[in-house]
Every structure is written in C-alpha cells, then in structure tokens.
Design a protein around this motif. Structure first.
Motif, PDB file in Angstrom:
ATOM      1  N   ASP A   1     -19.551 -17.416  29.680  1.00 12.08           N
ATOM      2  CA  ASP A   1     -18.774 -16.295  30.195  1.00 12.08           C
ATOM      3  C   ASP A   1     -17.328 -16.475  29.742  1.00 12.08           C
ATOM      4  OD1 ASP A   1     -16.905 -15.021  32.236  1.00 12.08           O
ATOM      5  OD2 ASP A   1     -18.837 -14.174  32.839  1.00 12.08           O
ATOM      6  N   ILE A   2     -16.832 -15.541  28.940  1.00 12.12           N
ATOM      7  CA  ILE A   2     -15.482 -15.680  28.379  1.00 12.12           C
ATOM      8  C   ILE A   2     -14.428 -15.698  29.478  1.00 12.12           C
ATOM      9  CG2 ILE A   2     -13.726 -14.555  26.943  1.00 12.12           C
ATOM     10  CD1 ILE A   2     -16.051 -13.612  25.107  1.00 12.12           C
ATOM     11  N   ALA A   3     -14.580 -14.867  30.488  1.00 12.70           N
ATOM     12  CA  ALA A   3     -13.572 -14.776  31.557  1.00 12.70           C
ATOM     13  C   ALA A   3     -13.438 -16.074  32.342  1.00 12.70           C
ATOM     14  CB  ALA A   3     -13.909 -13.620  32.503  1.00 12.70           C
ATOM     15  N   SER A   4     -14.556 -16.698  32.668  1.00 13.24           N
ATOM     16  CA  SER A   4     -14.511 -17.907  33.493  1.00 13.24           C
ATOM     17  C   SER A   4     -14.594 -19.191  32.670  1.00 13.24           C
ATOM     18  CB  SER A   4     -15.659 -17.898  34.506  1.00 13.24           C
ATOM     19  OG  SER A   4     -16.906 -18.062  33.838  1.00 13.24           O
ATOM     20  N   GLY A   5     -15.107 -19.086  31.441  1.00 16.63           N
ATOM     21  CA  GLY A   5     -15.305 -20.275  30.624  1.00 16.63           C
ATOM     22  C   GLY A   5     -16.517 -21.090  31.020  1.00 16.63           C
ATOM     23  N   GLU A   6     -17.345 -20.540  31.911  1.00 16.53           N
ATOM     24  CA  GLU A   6     -18.512 -21.272  32.396  1.00 16.53           C
ATOM     25  C   GLU A   6     -19.766 -20.936  31.601  1.00 16.53           C
ATOM     26  OE1 GLU A   6     -19.115 -21.223  36.585  1.00 16.53           O
ATOM     27  OE2 GLU A   6     -16.983 -21.499  37.010  1.00 16.53           O
ATOM     28  N   MET A   7     -20.575 -21.966  31.370  1.00 10.39           N
ATOM     29  CA  MET A   7     -21.838 -21.792  30.679  1.00 10.39           C
ATOM     30  C   MET A   7     -22.832 -21.105  31.600  1.00 10.39           C
ATOM     31  SD  MET A   7     -24.275 -24.626  28.853  1.00 10.39           S
ATOM     32  CE  MET A   7     -25.091 -25.206  30.322  1.00 10.39           C
ATOM     33  N   CYS A   8     -23.606 -20.184  31.038  1.00 11.63           N
ATOM     34  CA  CYS A   8     -24.648 -19.482  31.788  1.00 11.63           C
ATOM     35  C   CYS A   8     -25.955 -20.259  31.631  1.00 11.63           C
ATOM     36  CB  CYS A   8     -24.830 -18.065  31.253  1.00 11.63           C
ATOM     37  SG  CYS A   8     -23.329 -17.078  31.287  1.00 11.63           S
ATOM     38  N   PHE A   9     -26.662 -20.470  32.733  1.00 16.67           N
ATOM     39  CA  PHE A   9     -27.924 -21.197  32.664  1.00 16.67           C
ATOM     40  C   PHE A   9     -29.107 -20.276  32.373  1.00 16.67           C
ATOM     41  CE2 PHE A   9     -25.130 -24.038  35.001  1.00 16.67           C
ATOM     42  CZ  PHE A   9     -25.278 -25.185  34.241  1.00 16.67           C
ATOM     43  N   VAL A  10     -28.866 -18.986  32.428  1.00 15.96           N
ATOM     44  CA  VAL A  10     -29.836 -17.969  32.035  1.00 15.96           C
ATOM     45  C   VAL A  10     -29.106 -17.036  31.078  1.00 15.96           C
ATOM     46  CG1 VAL A  10     -31.266 -16.055  32.839  1.00 15.96           C
ATOM     47  CG2 VAL A  10     -31.057 -18.110  34.239  1.00 15.96           C
ATOM     48  N   SER A  11     -29.772 -16.636  30.023  1.00 21.47           N
ATOM     49  CA  SER A  11     -29.131 -15.723  29.072  1.00 21.47           C
ATOM     50  C   SER A  11     -28.754 -14.425  29.775  1.00 21.47           C
ATOM     51  CB  SER A  11     -30.065 -15.437  27.899  1.00 21.47           C
ATOM     52  OG  SER A  11     -30.283 -16.615  27.144  1.00 21.47           O
ATOM     53  N   PRO A  12     -27.612 -13.842  29.437  1.00 22.17           N
ATOM     54  CA  PRO A  12     -27.181 -12.617  30.106  1.00 22.17           C
ATOM     55  C   PRO A  12     -28.067 -11.422  29.739  1.00 22.17           C
ATOM     56  CG  PRO A  12     -25.658 -13.199  28.349  1.00 22.17           C
ATOM     57  CD  PRO A  12     -26.635 -14.324  28.465  1.00 22.17           C
ATOM     58  N   PRO A  13     -28.107 -10.428  30.623  1.00 22.65           N
ATOM     59  CA  PRO A  13     -28.960  -9.256  30.401  1.00 22.65           C
ATOM     60  C   PRO A  13     -28.733  -8.565  29.051  1.00 22.65           C
ATOM     61  CG  PRO A  13     -28.101  -9.231  32.634  1.00 22.65           C
ATOM     62  CD  PRO A  13     -27.414 -10.369  31.925  1.00 22.65           C
ATOM     63  N   VAL A  14     -27.531  -8.627  28.511  1.00 19.64           N
ATOM     64  CA  VAL A  14     -27.252  -7.955  27.246  1.00 19.64           C
ATOM     65  C   VAL A  14     -28.136  -8.491  26.119  1.00 19.64           C
ATOM     66  CG1 VAL A  14     -25.303  -9.455  26.616  1.00 19.64           C
ATOM     67  CG2 VAL A  14     -25.444  -7.145  25.672  1.00 19.64           C
ATOM     68  N   LEU A  15     -28.442  -9.791  26.131  1.00 19.06           N
ATOM     69  CA  LEU A  15     -29.309 -10.340  25.077  1.00 19.06           C
ATOM     70  C   LEU A  15     -30.711  -9.752  25.183  1.00 19.06           C
ATOM     71  CD1 LEU A  15     -29.760 -12.191  22.659  1.00 19.06           C
ATOM     72  CD2 LEU A  15     -30.356 -14.010  24.279  1.00 19.06           C
ATOM     73  N   PHE A  16     -31.240  -9.667  26.393  1.00 20.08           N
ATOM     74  CA  PHE A  16     -32.576  -9.091  26.594  1.00 20.08           C
ATOM     75  C   PHE A  16     -32.599  -7.630  26.130  1.00 20.08           C
ATOM     76  CE2 PHE A  16     -32.273 -12.650  29.435  1.00 20.08           C
ATOM     77  CZ  PHE A  16     -33.496 -13.286  29.279  1.00 20.08           C
ATOM     78  N   GLU A  17     -31.497  -6.913  26.440  1.00 23.05           N
ATOM     79  CA  GLU A  17     -31.385  -5.515  26.016  1.00 23.05           C
ATOM     80  C   GLU A  17     -31.435  -5.422  24.491  1.00 23.05           C
ATOM     81  OE1 GLU A  17     -27.696  -2.445  25.767  1.00 23.05           O
ATOM     82  OE2 GLU A  17     -28.011  -3.400  27.731  1.00 23.05           O
ATOM     83  N   LYS A  18     -30.667  -6.272  23.812  1.00 17.64           N
ATOM     84  CA  LYS A  18     -30.621  -6.247  22.347  1.00 17.64           C
ATOM     85  C   LYS A  18     -31.971  -6.604  21.735  1.00 17.64           C
ATOM     86  CE  LYS A  18     -26.294  -5.127  22.004  1.00 17.64           C
ATOM     87  NZ  LYS A  18     -25.851  -3.870  21.406  1.00 17.64           N
ATOM     88  N   LEU A  19     -32.721  -7.479  22.417  1.00 13.66           N
ATOM     89  CA  LEU A  19     -34.037  -7.865  21.921  1.00 13.66           C
ATOM     90  C   LEU A  19     -35.124  -6.886  22.331  1.00 13.66           C
ATOM     91  CD1 LEU A  19     -33.916 -11.723  22.562  1.00 13.66           C
ATOM     92  CD2 LEU A  19     -33.607 -10.515  20.381  1.00 13.66           C
ATOM     93  N   GLY A  20     -34.807  -5.976  23.256  1.00 14.51           N
ATOM     94  CA  GLY A  20     -35.782  -4.991  23.697  1.00 14.51           C
ATOM     95  C   GLY A  20     -36.871  -5.575  24.559  1.00 14.51           C
ATOM     96  N   VAL A  21     -36.520  -6.608  25.349  1.00 14.23           N
ATOM     97  CA  VAL A  21     -37.492  -7.219  26.245  1.00 14.23           C
ATOM     98  C   VAL A  21     -36.944  -7.175  27.680  1.00 14.23           C
ATOM     99  CG1 VAL A  21     -38.473  -8.741  24.482  1.00 14.23           C
ATOM    100  CG2 VAL A  21     -36.584  -9.557  25.883  1.00 14.23           C
ATOM    101  N   PRO A  22     -37.820  -7.163  28.675  1.00 15.33           N
ATOM    102  CA  PRO A  22     -37.342  -7.148  30.063  1.00 15.33           C
ATOM    103  C   PRO A  22     -36.694  -8.478  30.435  1.00 15.33           C
ATOM    104  CG  PRO A  22     -39.744  -7.215  29.997  1.00 15.33           C
ATOM    105  CD  PRO A  22     -39.264  -7.080  28.581  1.00 15.33           C
ATOM    106  N   ALA A  23     -35.641  -8.405  31.204  1.00 18.04           N
ATOM    107  CA  ALA A  23     -34.990  -9.613  31.717  1.00 18.04           C
ATOM    108  C   ALA A  23     -35.881 -10.242  32.767  1.00 18.04           C
ATOM    109  CB  ALA A  23     -33.618  -9.261  32.305  1.00 18.04           C
ATOM    110  N   PRO A  24     -35.809 -11.575  32.905  1.00 17.74           N
ATOM    111  CA  PRO A  24     -36.679 -12.249  33.889  1.00 17.74           C
ATOM    112  C   PRO A  24     -36.305 -11.894  35.314  1.00 17.74           C
ATOM    113  CG  PRO A  24     -35.168 -13.823  32.847  1.00 17.74           C
ATOM    114  CD  PRO A  24     -34.953 -12.489  32.193  1.00 17.74           C
TER     115      PRO A  24
END
Length: 147
Positions: free
Chosen positions: A124-147
């Motif tokens: 996350d650019i704003a907080s600088g913290e690593m995400c332990f689950v990929s953000p929804p935008v990646l799932f959207e770009k891949l055309g798959v449902p988010a978990p």
C-alpha cells in the motif's frame, strides 16, 4: 494460493516477445552477461503487465507498488551476439502474491536458454505496508473473483 496447472494448456495470463541480443549485453567471454537476463525478464514482464492493463503506471494509480521480493534464475545455455531470443512470461500465482514464470529460448530452434521466476507483493503506497492478500484490483485485471 491459486496456481496454474503446469500440465494444462497455457493460461490466458502470458505474453511473449522477441529481442535480438545486442553487443553491449555481452561479457568478456562474448556471451550475454548473467546480470542482463534480469533486464530481459523485465522486458517481457512489462509486455505481460501491459496485456492485463496493469503495468507500473496503473499499479501506482491504483495505490499499490509491487516490488520484486524474490527472483530465481537457472542458466541452461548462453545467449550470444545477434541471437534472436523469445521471451515468455506467465502469471502462475496471484492470490497472496504475484508470481511469474519465465522462459527464454532461442527463437530459431526453440532451445531453452534460461528459466526464471519472480515474486512480487503488493505494498500500500499510502501506508507503506505490505498486503498479505493481493488487492481487489489485481483480481479485476485478471478477470477472476476475489477470494
């Protein structure tokens, strides 16, 4: 963590491009210097990210950076000046990280030269913290449902 079945046909999340080995990429033994393969991976990774419309500009606009946290390369055979290479990248994991497999081959013969993988995580650019689950935008770009 979802993985593409290696025995199945290629996933829809792959890209290929070709390039010609340039003189400035050679080492004193007149073969491609090992460090330049990282550049070749970046070339085809950008081709793949463009294909899913989520390259570095779109990543930043979505509020996430995706640094490479791990890279594995296996050199099988050297590339040399003037050789045409086929570079292939394929997304193989995406839920908790973005893992991409690579294959570099001789364009004329198909002979394998290098295999590689990179692993990227969302930060996350704003907080600088690593995400332990990929953000929804990646799932959207891949055309798959988010978990």
């Amino acid at each position: 963590m979802r993985k593409v079945n290696k025995n199945a046909a290629s996933s829809r999340w792959f890209a290929e491009t070709e390039m010609l080995v340039q003189f400035f990429d050679l080492d004193p033994m007149e073969i491609v210097w090992h460090g330049n393969y990282v550049k070749y991976l970046e070339v085809v990774r950008c081709t793949l990210l463009d294909k899913i419309q989520y390259n570095y500009v779109q990543m930043k606009q979505s509020g996430y950076a995706w640094p490479v946290i791990d890279m594995q390369l296996r050199y099988v055979a050297p590339a040399s000046f003037g050789q045409r290479l086929t570079l292939r990248a394929e997304i193989v994991e995406w839920e908790n990280r973005l893992k991409i497999d690579y294959l570099i081959t001789d364009a004329a013969s198909g002979k394998r030269l290098t295999r590689a993988t990179t692993t990227q995580v969302a930060v996350d650019i704003a907080s600088g913290e690593m995400c332990f689950v990929s953000p929804p935008v990646l799932f959207e770009k891949l055309g798959v449902p988010a978990p």
